[in-house]
Design an enzyme around this catalytic site. Structure first.
Site, PDB file in Angstrom:
ATOM      1  N   LYS A   1     -37.055  57.023  39.314  1.00 15.18           N
ATOM      2  CA  LYS A   1     -35.639  56.627  39.229  1.00 15.18           C
ATOM      3  C   LYS A   1     -34.759  57.666  39.912  1.00 15.18           C
ATOM      4  O   LYS A   1     -33.733  57.314  40.512  1.00 15.18           O
ATOM      5  CB  LYS A   1     -35.226  56.451  37.768  1.00 15.18           C
ATOM      6  CG  LYS A   1     -35.924  55.288  37.050  1.00 15.18           C
ATOM      7  CD  LYS A   1     -35.355  53.940  37.449  1.00 15.18           C
ATOM      8  CE  LYS A   1     -35.845  52.823  36.545  1.00 15.18           C
ATOM      9  NZ  LYS A   1     -35.338  51.506  36.908  1.00 15.18           N
TER      10      LYS A   1
ATOM     11  N   TYR B   1     -31.502  59.097  32.670  1.00 16.62           N
ATOM     12  CA  TYR B   1     -32.242  60.343  32.903  1.00 16.62           C
ATOM     13  C   TYR B   1     -32.597  60.567  34.378  1.00 16.62           C
ATOM     14  O   TYR B   1     -33.295  61.508  34.722  1.00 16.62           O
ATOM     15  CB  TYR B   1     -33.495  60.439  32.006  1.00 16.62           C
ATOM     16  CG  TYR B   1     -34.469  59.276  32.042  1.00 16.62           C
ATOM     17  CD1 TYR B   1     -35.280  59.040  33.145  1.00 16.62           C
ATOM     18  CD2 TYR B   1     -34.594  58.428  30.945  1.00 16.62           C
ATOM     19  CE1 TYR B   1     -36.185  57.988  33.168  1.00 16.62           C
ATOM     20  CE2 TYR B   1     -35.492  57.367  30.943  1.00 16.62           C
ATOM     21  CZ  TYR B   1     -36.282  57.160  32.064  1.00 16.62           C
ATOM     22  OH  TYR B   1     -37.184  56.115  32.079  1.00 16.62           O
TER      23      TYR B   1
HETATM   24  C1  HXC Z   1     -50.958  55.489  30.006  1.00 12.61           C
HETATM   25  C2  HXC Z   1     -51.164  53.630  31.347  1.00 12.61           C
HETATM   26  C3  HXC Z   1     -50.451  52.852  30.389  1.00 12.61           C
HETATM   27  C4  HXC Z   1     -50.009  53.496  29.189  1.00 12.61           C
HETATM   28  C5  HXC Z   1     -50.987  51.569  32.056  1.00 12.61           C
HETATM   29  N1  HXC Z   1     -51.452  52.799  32.351  1.00 12.61           N
HETATM   30  N2  HXC Z   1     -50.367  51.584  30.866  1.00 12.61           N
HETATM   31  N3  HXC Z   1     -51.396  54.935  31.156  1.00 12.61           N
HETATM   32  N4  HXC Z   1     -50.296  54.811  29.046  1.00 12.61           N
HETATM   33  N5  HXC Z   1     -49.334  52.838  28.247  1.00 12.61           N
HETATM   34  C6  HXC Z   1     -52.214  53.182  33.544  1.00 12.61           C
HETATM   35  C7  HXC Z   1     -53.532  52.450  33.608  1.00 12.61           C
HETATM   36  O1  HXC Z   1     -54.528  53.122  32.852  1.00 12.61           O
HETATM   37  C8  HXC Z   1     -53.825  52.513  35.108  1.00 12.61           C
HETATM   38  O2  HXC Z   1     -54.294  53.779  35.459  1.00 12.61           O
HETATM   39  C9  HXC Z   1     -52.453  52.380  35.724  1.00 12.61           C
HETATM   40  O3  HXC Z   1     -51.505  52.755  34.707  1.00 12.61           O
HETATM   41  C10 HXC Z   1     -52.135  50.991  36.182  1.00 12.61           C
HETATM   42  O4  HXC Z   1     -52.253  50.125  35.083  1.00 12.61           O
HETATM   43  P1  HXC Z   1     -52.494  48.549  35.297  1.00 12.61           P
HETATM   44  O5  HXC Z   1     -52.296  47.871  34.003  1.00 12.61           O
HETATM   45  O6  HXC Z   1     -53.752  48.350  36.019  1.00 12.61           O
HETATM   46  O7  HXC Z   1     -51.358  48.249  36.345  1.00 12.61           O
HETATM   47  P2  HXC Z   1     -50.324  47.133  36.465  1.00 12.61           P
HETATM   48  O8  HXC Z   1     -50.868  45.795  36.090  1.00 12.61           O
HETATM   49  O9  HXC Z   1     -49.754  47.254  37.805  1.00 12.61           O
HETATM   50  O10 HXC Z   1     -49.218  47.477  35.346  1.00 12.61           O
HETATM   51  C11 HXC Z   1     -48.128  48.278  35.575  1.00 12.61           C
HETATM   52  C12 HXC Z   1     -47.547  48.826  34.272  1.00 12.61           C
HETATM   53  C13 HXC Z   1     -47.388  47.725  33.228  1.00 12.61           C
HETATM   54  C14 HXC Z   1     -46.196  49.444  34.598  1.00 12.61           C
HETATM   55  C15 HXC Z   1     -48.460  49.908  33.791  1.00 12.61           C
HETATM   56  O11 HXC Z   1     -47.020  48.265  31.981  1.00 12.61           O
HETATM   57  C16 HXC Z   1     -46.384  46.720  33.645  1.00 12.61           C
HETATM   58  O12 HXC Z   1     -46.696  45.839  34.406  1.00 12.61           O
HETATM   59  N6  HXC Z   1     -45.125  46.865  33.197  1.00 12.61           N
HETATM   60  C17 HXC Z   1     -43.993  46.030  33.697  1.00 12.61           C
HETATM   61  C18 HXC Z   1     -42.946  45.853  32.708  1.00 12.61           C
HETATM   62  C19 HXC Z   1     -42.387  47.148  32.154  1.00 12.61           C
HETATM   63  O13 HXC Z   1     -43.022  48.208  32.195  1.00 12.61           O
HETATM   64  N7  HXC Z   1     -41.186  47.045  31.625  1.00 12.61           N
HETATM   65  C20 HXC Z   1     -40.496  48.212  31.068  1.00 12.61           C
HETATM   66  C21 HXC Z   1     -39.472  48.625  31.993  1.00 12.61           C
HETATM   67  S1  HXC Z   1     -38.275  49.520  31.143  1.00 12.61           S
HETATM   68  P3  HXC Z   1     -55.777  54.026  36.080  1.00 12.61           P
HETATM   69  O14 HXC Z   1     -55.843  55.487  36.228  1.00 12.61           O
HETATM   70  O15 HXC Z   1     -56.711  53.450  35.062  1.00 12.61           O
HETATM   71  O16 HXC Z   1     -55.774  53.279  37.371  1.00 12.61           O
HETATM   72  C22 HXC Z   1     -37.629  50.620  32.141  1.00 12.61           C
HETATM   73  C23 HXC Z   1     -36.297  51.193  31.755  1.00 12.61           C
HETATM   74  C24 HXC Z   1     -36.367  52.372  30.892  1.00 12.61           C
HETATM   75  O17 HXC Z   1     -38.165  50.954  33.135  1.00 12.61           O
HETATM   76  C25 HXC Z   1     -35.144  52.573  30.065  1.00 12.61           C
HETATM   77  C26 HXC Z   1     -35.409  53.105  28.693  1.00 12.61           C
HETATM   78  C27 HXC Z   1     -34.431  52.722  27.640  1.00 12.61           C
END
Ligand code: HXC
Length: 283
Positions: A164, A148
């Site tokens: 992206k 996307y």
């Molecule tokens: C809404 C959210 C949320 C959710 C976090 N936030 N999760 N908002 N819905 N599910 C918000 C929080 O409220 C916060 O906002 C801000 O995001 C930061 O969150 P933290 O947890 O403090 O940050 P951090 O520890 O840096 O975490 C980052 C993250 C986390 C991305 C949010 O999920 C993570 O670490 N993910 C890494 C692994 C991952 O996502 N893998 C998937 C990749 S797949 P505020 O306003 O409170 O500060 C991919 C490919 C897609 O990308 C392809 C599809 C098939």
């Protein structure tokens, strides 16, 4: 598919290489003779992955670094060069994503994803490129984007879609600008490849998963090895003239917008063919 020494002499950093597709690519590169660095935020995961990757007998190191931190990324490159010698390749794989209605996003949520995906890729690319340019040596960058990123964007993953798309623009901009230094920059746009990180965040129930599977013409998800083979090819000396390219690997999922594709979901292919014959007879 490849000779065992396809990547011999290369030292490749894979961001987010402690798990998921990053680890699968690291494993493939190591099996083809490359020395490997992986980085990420969770040391436990990185340590375990490093032990696994050592089975091929090459040098493997991990770095507990968040790609959002430009200074720390710079220190990591210096450390990796001291540990393993010059870094010849970079895979920007680290990503973050979650499902949210865009009107409910907080600025912090938007920023978190843009920081990891877009700024993180820039941070690593900028340090890597500078090292290669100073060294007057060629290099390879591979950016993992999404299907996307190019045309459609996607509902409910706005921060990821924006980030992206930015990484894809960076791929093409730098492919041109850095070709003169012998640095190639390519991208892979993966469709659905099951990983724990993506699946738990993006496909939270069986219903989501079933609907998702139905829109993939190949009728299945991708296998990690399929993506890792493509990544190895693009990182290797078998692709010296390919740069600025984004290769989609998605079993045809991206093509689901075709105007008459929907008829395939109405009935079996056999019944459809019968109808097509009747239409032909009617003239
Ligand atoms: C809404 C959210 C949320 C959710 C976090 N936030 N999760 N908002 N819905 N599910 C918000 C929080 O409220 C916060 O906002 C801000 O995001 C930061 O969150 P933290 O947890 O403090 O940050 P951090 O520890 O840096 O975490 C980052 C993250 C986390 C991305 C949010 O999920 C993570 O670490 N993910 C890494 C692994 C991952 O996502 N893998 C998937 C990749 S797949 P505020 O306003 O409170 O500060 C991919 C490919 C897609 O990308 C392809 C599809 C098939």
């Amino acid at each position: 598919m490849f000779k065992e020494d396809t990547l011999k002499g290369q030292t490749i950093l894979i961001t987010g290489g402690g798990s998921g597709l990053g680890l699968s690519m690291a494993d493939k590169f190591a099996s083809l003779g490359a020395n490997i660095g992986i980085c990420g935020r969770t040391e436990k995961k990185l340590k375990k992955a490093t032990e696994e990757l050592k089975k091929y007998g090459n040098e493997v190191r991990y770095y507990s670094v968040d790609v959002r931190d430009y200074e720390k990324v710079g220190e990591m490159f210096k450390e990796m060069i001291a540990d393993l010698g010059e870094v010849t390749g970079l895979v920007n794989n680290a990503a973050g994503n979650f499902l949210s209605a865009s009107e409910d996003l907080s600025p912090g949520g938007f920023k978190a994803i843009v920081d990891i995906v877009l700024h993180g890729s820039f941070n690593c690319t900028h340090h890597f490129g500078n090292h290669r340019i100073k060294k007057k040596d060629k290099g390879n960058i591979l950016n993992i984007v999404t299907t996307y990123a190019e045309d459609s964007g996607s509902a409910f993953v706005l921060p990821s879609a924006c980030s992206k798309a930015g990484v894809l623009a960076m791929t093409r901009s730098l492919a041109f600008e850095w070709a003169t230094y012998g640095i190639r920059v390519n991208a892979i746009a993966p469709g659905p490849f099951p990983t724990e990180g993506a699946w738990t965040r993006l496909l939270p129930s069986k219903k989501f998963e079933k609907q998702y599977l139905e829109k993939i013409p190949a009728g299945r998800y991708g296998e990690h090895d399929e993506l890792a083979n493509l990544a190895a090819f693009l990182m290797s000396d078998m692709a010296p003239y390919i740069t600025g390219e984004c290769v989609t690997i998605d079993g045809g999922e991206k093509l689901s917008a075709g105007q008459f594709n929907f008829v395939d979901s109405l009935m079996s292919r056999g019944k459809l063919k019968t109808i097509f014959k009747m239409l032909k007879m009617k003239g």
